[in-house]
Design a protein around this motif. Structure first.
Motif, short mmCIF file in Angstrom:
data_model
loop_
_atom_site.label_atom_id
_atom_site.label_comp_id
_atom_site.label_asym_id
_atom_site.label_seq_id
_atom_site.Cartn_x
_atom_site.Cartn_y
_atom_site.Cartn_z
N GLN A 19 0.84 -1.56 0.10
CA GLN A 19 0.01 -0.22 -0.29
C GLN A 19 0.63 1.08 0.11
O GLN A 19 2.03 1.64 1.04
N GLY A 20 0.39 2.26 -0.78
CA GLY A 20 1.43 2.98 -0.87
C GLY A 20 0.75 4.48 -2.08
O GLY A 20 -0.39 4.20 -2.31
N SER A 21 1.77 5.27 -2.47
CA SER A 21 1.21 6.65 -3.00
C SER A 21 2.02 6.43 -4.57
O SER A 21 3.00 6.43 -4.22
N ILE A 22 1.50 6.65 -5.32
CA ILE A 22 1.99 6.37 -6.96
C ILE A 22 2.81 8.09 -6.81
O ILE A 22 1.63 9.64 -6.56
N GLU A 23 3.89 8.42 -6.67
CA GLU A 23 4.41 9.18 -6.18
C GLU A 23 5.02 9.95 -8.39
O GLU A 23 5.28 11.17 -8.88
N ARG A 24 4.92 9.22 -9.20
CA ARG A 24 5.08 9.65 -10.71
C ARG A 24 4.71 7.97 -11.53
O ARG A 24 5.65 6.77 -11.41
N VAL A 25 4.76 8.62 -12.45
CA VAL A 25 4.18 7.19 -13.47
C VAL A 25 5.27 7.28 -14.56
O VAL A 25 4.97 8.56 -15.44
N THR A 26 6.28 6.29 -14.50
CA THR A 26 7.23 6.46 -15.74
C THR A 26 6.33 6.53 -17.54
O THR A 26 7.34 6.86 -17.96
N PHE A 27 5.77 5.57 -17.31
CA PHE A 27 5.17 5.22 -18.56
C PHE A 27 3.94 4.64 -17.80
O PHE A 27 3.79 3.52 -17.29
N HIS A 28 2.77 4.74 -19.51
CA HIS A 28 1.83 3.79 -18.93
C HIS A 28 0.65 4.00 -20.35
O HIS A 28 0.80 4.44 -21.40
N SER A 29 0.87 3.30 -20.59
CA SER A 29 -0.44 2.59 -22.01
C SER A 29 -1.61 2.04 -21.86
O SER A 29 -1.89 1.50 -21.50
N GLU A 30 -2.04 3.27 -22.15
CA GLU A 30 -3.54 3.25 -22.40
C GLU A 30 -4.13 1.56 -23.05
O GLU A 30 -5.13 1.22 -22.98
N ALA A 31 -3.58 1.52 -24.21
CA ALA A 31 -4.05 0.31 -25.19
C ALA A 31 -4.09 -0.34 -24.96
O ALA A 31 -4.70 -1.32 -24.11
N SER A 32 -2.90 -0.61 -23.78
CA SER A 32 -2.18 -2.28 -23.23
C SER A 32 -2.89 -2.40 -21.29
O SER A 32 -3.19 -3.15 -20.89
N GLY A 33 -1.94 -1.09 -21.02
CA GLY A 33 -2.43 -0.10 -19.48
C GLY A 33 -1.46 -1.09 -18.81
O GLY A 33 -1.49 -1.19 -17.31
N PHE A 34 -0.10 -1.30 -19.84
CA PHE A 34 1.31 -2.03 -19.10
C PHE A 34 1.64 -0.54 -18.40
O PHE A 34 1.33 0.73 -18.86
N CYS A 35 2.01 -0.16 -17.16
CA CYS A 35 2.79 0.56 -16.54
C CYS A 35 3.55 0.52 -16.05
O CYS A 35 4.35 -0.94 -15.26
N VAL A 36 4.65 1.68 -16.01
CA VAL A 36 5.58 0.93 -14.88
C VAL A 36 5.36 2.80 -13.67
O VAL A 36 5.42 3.92 -14.42
N LEU A 37 5.52 2.56 -12.22
CA LEU A 37 5.39 3.71 -11.76
C LEU A 37 6.37 3.71 -10.50
O LEU A 37 7.30 1.97 -9.86
#
Length: 69
Positions: A19-37
């Motif tokens: 459980q935490g707080s998202i500090e930075r969205v490094t990458f997010h693909s709206e098409a696939s949902g893949f993300c690096v946070l």
């Protein structure tokens, strides 16, 4: 070239929960949902990198509940 190893959860490999707080969205693909946070987790001095999928990311600094291996 070797095939990627699929890691699944089991009694020997349980799901981790954060459980935490998202500090930075490094990458997010709206098409696939893949993300690096980058997530701030209580009890950890440094930000934690989280790789996975999310249908939608609202904004930074929101509390998130994560589980995975």
């Amino acid at each position: 070239m070797s095939s990627p190893t699929l890691i699944t959860h089991s009694a020997d490999n349980p799901l981790e929960k954060l459980q935490g707080s998202i500090e930075r969205v490094t990458f997010h693909s709206e098409a696939s949902g893949f993300c690096v946070l980058r997530v701030k987790v209580k009890g950890h001095r440094d930000l934690i990198t989280v790789i996975g999928s999310a249908a939608y990311l609202w904004r930074c600094s929101i509390t998130c509940f994560l589980r995975g291996t």
